[in-house]
Each structure stands twice: as structure tokens, then as C-alpha cells.
Design an enzyme around this catalytic site. Structure first.
Site, PDB file in Angstrom:
ATOM      1  N   GLU A  12       0.932  -1.192  -0.025  1.00 16.97           N
ATOM      2  CA  GLU A  12      -0.105   0.013  -0.053  1.00 16.97           C
ATOM      3  C   GLU A  12       0.815   1.376  -0.150  1.00 16.97           C
ATOM      4  O   GLU A  12       0.910   2.202   0.825  1.00 16.97           O
ATOM      5  CB  GLU A  12      -1.112   0.031   1.275  1.00 16.97           C
ATOM      6  CG  GLU A  12      -1.800  -1.016   1.303  1.00 16.97           C
ATOM      7  CD  GLU A  12      -2.998  -0.956   2.196  1.00 16.97           C
ATOM      8  OE1 GLU A  12      -4.256  -1.502   1.784  1.00 16.97           O
ATOM      9  OE2 GLU A  12      -2.655  -0.501   3.315  1.00 16.97           O
ATOM     10  N   GLU A  70      -6.155  -6.837  -1.484  1.00 13.99           N
ATOM     11  CA  GLU A  70      -6.810  -7.159  -0.051  1.00 13.99           C
ATOM     12  C   GLU A  70      -8.285  -6.857  -0.372  1.00 13.99           C
ATOM     13  O   GLU A  70      -8.475  -5.578  -0.931  1.00 13.99           O
ATOM     14  CB  GLU A  70      -6.022  -6.148   0.855  1.00 13.99           C
ATOM     15  CG  GLU A  70      -4.670  -6.356   1.069  1.00 13.99           C
ATOM     16  CD  GLU A  70      -4.035  -5.733   2.229  1.00 13.99           C
ATOM     17  OE1 GLU A  70      -4.870  -4.873   3.026  1.00 13.99           O
ATOM     18  OE2 GLU A  70      -2.948  -5.463   2.181  1.00 13.99           O
TER      19      GLU A  70
END
Length: 681
Positions: free
Chosen positions: A215, A319
Site C-alpha cells: 500500500e 486485499e
């Protein structure tokens, strides 16, 4: 004789060298996979009826899934990074028959074919205590990989390049690298990545996919890789170091660049454009998409289509997850709650969870470059000691300014695909049902029949064309309304009105009523929607109808489409305030007002109150250099909450005024504003 002996020795050396060179890695996935199910002695008698009671969920015995056309190699993946810690702390898993069984075997039987594993550099403190959250060292990663390989699942590694959690809010480099120059960080990333992959290869579980960072919307290995202070070129150096190491181990390993905010088209395209501009050669665009944080499924679908059209890379969701209950125990501190349904778009139930999983995968499968998804931590049970962080991490977390109030507790158990007691949930069936289901009878079950809207008749706004409904699949949808034409035509000026309408559902005709507050907005383009959705930040306000800006840093004030307020409108754009250095600004319109009382309305959001990243902003009305009326903007309780602010004032004579926002912010202080209105009272 000596010549013959020398010849024999030479031949022996050649044969030995050839043998060594021919000893190449053979992927376990190419070998026959055969295993005997490991059924243990323990039993779990939790029934479907029990699930209904424990989790207050009437959907447990009627999970339905709309079919999805998936390719044979579509990734049905799961992130299992916490599993060793869960097992070590006493977690036990049970199949649908209530038999104790290896969790990887269970997942395999439900269609899972890929396992994602996060890696931390050194998740221990100076006393050797693990940080928790899975304690994901290389050794732990290999142990997980072996369990996955045993049942024939492929492996994806997720390098955080940190000693603990890395995400958009924090990207601390490993403590061992503190003080490194950029060149030293490049070398460290390369060596660490390559040596780690060699360890996995030596263990017979070389990965098939590798994430370079986790991320990394704002960069990685801070401070060196912080985009805000060091730019994209520096980040690209670090990414390329990791990619180089991966490809030297094997060109067949797919590399992933992973970002959060999977429904934020503009932010994602800006980032990946920068990656390509800086010659980062990677294989897969990886996204996190949690609908309760990142946007609606429609926004996600639109973003996927934009990425698919723009880039040659494959696309995967690395995710995603959704909650099925508000239940908790003494070892859990749930992040998700049913209060997030309005953002998430699905009910908090096993059916809602299954529908979300299905819809995310359907969205990925609908684009040409979509290759699959990884459900995040479906087996993170809330057992004693298997929390997101342990007491060993307190010093590390305090140094980052993190909240440590829930240390030792699991934060994801109510989003798992196993019950709190470890038994398979009915929603786990979704992975197989996506491929085999013939269900096609989705029905509307609840409908929002009483609506209330505020419309600006100066801008020809009208009533909404659809209303919200939840279907038999526990997902939110929009259904069309037919409004009473005579009542609609009666809205001719400012005032309050009631308009009736109908929604047709099969043979049923359902009644809808809307309370309308009509007003005249003296501001133009108050939601920044004129000209349609912007595809890149607009910093030149000569292109923005109605608005003027003063600012000490060019570009601190801009129009973007990443974060619009959409709760009661169909907007795409909003006003963004941000700069990498301290700034001040005004953004305003010039309006001539007659005597009377007026209210300026502005919606805004920023970091939570008390954080350094919150700018100081005021609503104001001015005449030249004189401020006539002013009121400080008050933000909501969280960064995602759009807070409505109002400034009411009275004008006693006709006057031309400047009306809008003014403020100051420290470096990186940010705020979003939208839906400006000036109403005559």
C-alpha cells in the site's frame, strides 16, 4: 599414464560441473499434488441453527450467489499471514462436518488456489520479543508457504520493507537501515529481497508473485522513500531495486506494485503514470479495496475499467474483506462494525459477506486484464495472544504515534470466513458457488420509501431518479422511481414541497414520498461539477466557472475527482486543499446581495481533530479587505466524515461581497470541501 589420469580428472570435473549447472529449481506446482486429509480428534458441534443465534443472522442457511464467469486460472486467493501465530496460540479449525482439519486443506476444498504472505524485516524488540500480528519473519513465511504448497496453492509474497505494519499512513524503514543514504537503501532492498527469495527457493517454495512494498500510495522506506518530501523518482529507484532482485531469481515471478484506495481512479492513474514515467517495469497493478473505506462498488468498477484501458499490466485485488457480524469476544477489538454498512453497501451478515466477495470478483473478472483477488486474513481467529500487535511492539508503536489501546487483540475476526470457534462459515461456499451457481432470483426486500432532499432550483436540480433498496442477497442497490408529474411541476420557487412516487417490483407497486426543500443558490458551480468529471487535478481556476483563488503556493487549491461528497448527490468532483509546504489561501465567489438574511453552507472533511494535518479554515464574507462575517470550520470526528458547516448573516443594504473559504495549513495539512451553497433565508 599421467596424461591419461589428467584426462580422467578433467572429464570428471566437466561432468560434475554439468551436473551442478543442470540442477535447476523445479516448481512444486508442476509436480503431482497429493495429500492425505489431516482429520484431528477434536469436534465442533456448532450448527447452522447455532450460528443464527450466536451471530443474530437469519441468512446462515440460505446463502445464495449469482454466478460469475471465471477463467480456469483466475486467482481465488487468501492472505494467511497470521496463521502460524493463531495455531501456536491454540486456534483450531473445523470443516463443515465439525471435524478438526488442516485449515489449508479446508480452504483448498472451497476453491482457494493462491496464498499471500506478508514479510517484515525484523519484527522483534531489543529483548527478542516478537511484535505480534503474525510475527512475519522470513522463517515464518517459509513455514506458511510450505503449508500452502502441500495442498497445491501458489504463493505470493508481500514485502513491507519495514519491521512492522506498512500502509498509506506509515512506511517506516527497517530499524537496521536507519541513517542509510539512498544508494545504501537501494542496495539493502536488493540484497534483502534476493536473499529472502533464495531462502524460499532453497526450502522448495519459491513464490510465483512478489509485492514490492505494501500500500505504497505515499511511498515506502521512510524517510528516504516519502513521496511528499523526496518525490517519485526516488521511490522508483527503490522499487526497481526490489524488482531487479526478483527477476534475477526468476523472470517468471510476477512483480506487483500495490496501492490502497482501489476505487480512487484519479489518484491511482496519477501514481501509475509516475511509475511508468520513471521506468518502473512491473507486471501487476495490485489494489486494496475495502468498500467501507474506499468507495462504492460502482466507483470500483469504473476505476478498474479506467486502469484496464490505460495500462498493459495485469490487475489484481491484493486485499479485500467484509464483516459478517458485530459479535466480539474478550480477545477481539473489531475494526469493522455494522455502522459502516452505509458506506460498505452490504448488510453485516453471512449473505452480505458472500455477496461482497462475489461482486468484487465479478468486477475483476469483467475486465480483460483482471486476474483475481486475495481475501485478507479469512482465518485470523480471536484467540488469546494472537492480536494485531503484542506488548513487545509497544515501544515501536509509541515511537510512530500509533494507538496501542487494543494491543493483544485480533481486529479482523468478524471479517473472517470461519466462526469465532473456528468452524467454516456458510459464506466460504462463495468461492465455489461463483463458478457453479445457477441462482438468478434476486429480489428487493427493503426499500427507502421516505426521502428528503434539498434542491437548488437555480441550477435546475430535481428529485432523485432512484431510491435505495436492499435485496435478498443483502446488498444495496438503486431502483428507479416514477414521480407524480403534477406535484413535480408544482415546484416553482423556494419553499417546502411534498412529492409522491411509485416503485414497481414485479407485480407490486410500492409507494414513495419525498419531502423537498427548494432553494435558490446564489453561488454558481457550488459542487464543482460543471464540465463533468475531471480526469486530472485542475489548478488553473480560470477554467473553473464562478470561482477565484488566492494562494501563496501554486496548486495548493485544486479541483479533483478522488474524494467527492456523494451521500445525497451524484457528484464526481470536490475542492482539495494540500501542499508540501506551509500555505495560505482564499477561495471565493463575488456576489451582489440585496438586503436580507443568508446562510452559507459548506461540507468539508480533514484529519481528525487534534492532528497536525488539519488546516485552520474559516467560512467568510468580505468586502474588499474588510471581513464582514467569519466562522471557523469545524471538522467531523474522523477523516472520512463530511461535516456540514453553516454561517448565517444579515445584510442591511445592497452590497457586492466575496464569499467562500480562507485558511492556512502546515506542510501536508489537507482538507476536502464540497457542495457550497448560499441560501436566502
Amino acid at each position: 599414464m599421467k596424461k591419461q589420469l589428467l584426462l580422467i580428472l578433467s572429464l570428471g570435473f566437466v561432468i560434475l560441473s554439468t551436473a551442478c549447472q543442470s540442477k535447476v529449481y523445479v516448481d512444486y506446482i508442476d509436480k503431482p499434488i497429493s495429500f492425505t486429509p489431516t482429520i484431528g480428534d477434536k469436534r465442533n458441534n456448532e450448527s447452522i441453527a447455532d450460528l443464527k443465534v450466536i451471530y443474530n443472522d437469519e441468512t446462515t442457511d440460505q446463502i445464495q450467489v449469482l454466478p460469475v464467469e471465471l477463467s480456469d486460472d483466475f486467482i481465488i486467493g487468501v492472505d494467511m499471514s497470521s496463521i502460524i501465530d493463531v495455531l501456536d496460540k491454540g486456534g483450531v479449525f473445523y470443516n463443515a462436518n465439525g471435524e478438526e482439519q488442516d485449515v489449508f486443506e479446508i480452504l483448498k476444498s472451497y476453491g482457494v488456489n493462491y496464498v499471500r504472505i506478508r514479510l517484515w524485516h525484523n519484527p522483534t524488540n531489543s529483548n527478542g520479543l516478537g511484535f505480534g500480528g503474525g510475527n512475519n519473519t522470513t522463517e515464518v513465511g517459509i513455514e506458511i508457504a510450505k503449508k500452502a504448497a502441500r495442498v497445491g496453492m501458489r504463493i505470493a509474497l508481500d514485502f513491507h520493507y519495514s519491521d512492522f505494519w506498512a500502509d498509506p499512513s506509515k512506511q517506516s524503514m527497517p530499524r537496521a537501515w536507519t541513517g542509510y543514504t539512498d544508494e545504501q537503501v537501494v542496495d539493502a532492498i536488493y540484497e534483502y529481497t534476493k536473499s529472502t527469495l533464495k531462502s524460499f527457493e532453497k526450502a522448495g517454495v519459491r513464490p510465483h508473485m512478489v509485492q514490492i512494498g505494501n500500500e505504497i500510495n505515499n511511498g515506502m522506506v521512510y524517510p528516504n522513500g516519502n513521496i511528499a518530501t523526496r518525490g517519485y523518482r526516488r521511490l522508483a529507484m527503490f522499487l526497481n531495486a526490489g524488482i531487479k532482485a526478483v527477476k534475477e531469481i526468476s523472470p517468471s515471478i510476477q512483480t506487483v506494485i500495490h496501492l490502497a484506495e482501489g476505487a480512487s481512479e484519479q489518484r491511482l492513474t496519477y501514481f501509475f503514470d509516475k511509475m511508468i514515467e520513471n521506468n518502473v517495469e512491473f507486471d501487476i497493478i495490485g489494489l486494496s479495496y475495502y468498500s467501507f473505506w474506499h468507495g462504492t462498488l460502482a466507483q470500483f468498477q469504473q476505476t478498474l475499467e479506467a486502469l484496464d484501458a490505460r495500462y498493459t499490466q495485469k490487475i489484481a485485488v491484493m486485499e479485500y474483506s467484509y464483516g459478517y457480524t458485530d459479535y466480539s469476544n474478550e480477545f477481539s477489538a473489531n475494526i469493522y462494525s455494522s455502522e459502516m454498512e452505509s458506506e460498505g453497501g452490504y448488510k453485516t451478515s453471512m449473505q452480505g459477506q458472500a455477496s461482497y466477495i462475489r461482486d468484487v470478483n465479478a468486477a475483476i473478472a469483467s475486465i480483460e486484464s483482471g486476474i483475481g483477488s486475495f481475501y485478507w486474513e479469512p482465518a485470523w481467529l480471536a484467540v488469546a495472544g494472537a492480536g494485531w500487535a503484542s506488548s513487545g511492539a509497544i515501544e515501536y508503536l509509541n515511537a510512530q504515534g500509533d494507538d496501542v489501546s487494543s494491543i493483544g487483540k485480533a481486529s479482523w475476526a468478524n471479517q473472517a470466513l470461519f466462526s469465532f470457534s473456528g468452524k467454516v462459515l456458510p459464506s466460504l461456499n462463495v468461492f465455489n458457488l461463483m463458478k457453479t451457481s445457477t441462482f438468478n432470483d434476486e429480489r428487493i426486500e427493503t426499500l427507502e420509501t421516505e426521502l428528503s432532499v434539498v434542491i437548488n432550483i437555480r441550477a435546475n436540480e430535481t428529485l432523485p431518479s432512484h431510491t435505495l433498496a436492499y435485496t435478498s442477497l443483502d446488498r444495496r442497490t438503486l431502483v428507479p422511481i416514477t414521480w407524480n408529474r403534477a406535484e413535480l411541476d408544482a415546484i416553482q420557487g423556494a419553499g417546502n414541497y411534498t412529492v409522491h412516487g411509485t416503485v414497481t417490483q414485479g407485480n407490486q407497486i410500492l409507494q414513495v414520498v419525498c419531502t423537498v426543500e427548494a432553494y435558490e443558490n446564489y453561488l454558481v458551480n457550488g459542487s464543482f461539477e460543471e464540465g463533468g468529471k475531471v480526469t486530472a487535478d485542475v489548478k488553473d481556476f480560470s477554467l473553473v466557472n464562478g470561482w477565484q483563488v488566492t494562494q501563496n503556493i501554486n496548486g495548493a487549491v485544486k479541483i479533483e475527482s478522488k474524494n467527492p461528497r456523494t451521500s445525497d448527490n451524484n457528484g464526481h468532483n470536490n475542492l482539495n486543499i494540500w501542499a508540501s509546504a506551509a500555505y495560505d489561501f482564499t477561495v471565493y465567489q463575488t456576489v451582489t446581495l440585496s438586503p436580507g438574511t443568508y446562510t452559507l453552507v459548506v461540507y468539508g472533511r480533514s484529519a481528525m481533530n487534534g492532528e497536525v494535518n488539519t488546516p485552520s479554515v474559516s467560512l467568510y464574507v468580505g468586502n474588499g479587505s474588510t471581513i464582514l462575517f467569519e466562522q471557523s470550520f469545524v471538522y467531523g470526528g474522523s477523516w472520512s466524515e463530511w461535516q456540514k458547516n453553516e454561517l448565517t448573516f444579515t445584510i442591511t443594504e445592497s452590497i457586492t461581497v466575496q464569499i467562500g473559504l480562507k485558511g492556512t495549513g502546515a506542510a501536508t495539512a489537507w482538507a476536502h470541501f464540497d457542495d457550497f451553497a448560499l441560501k436566502s433565508m
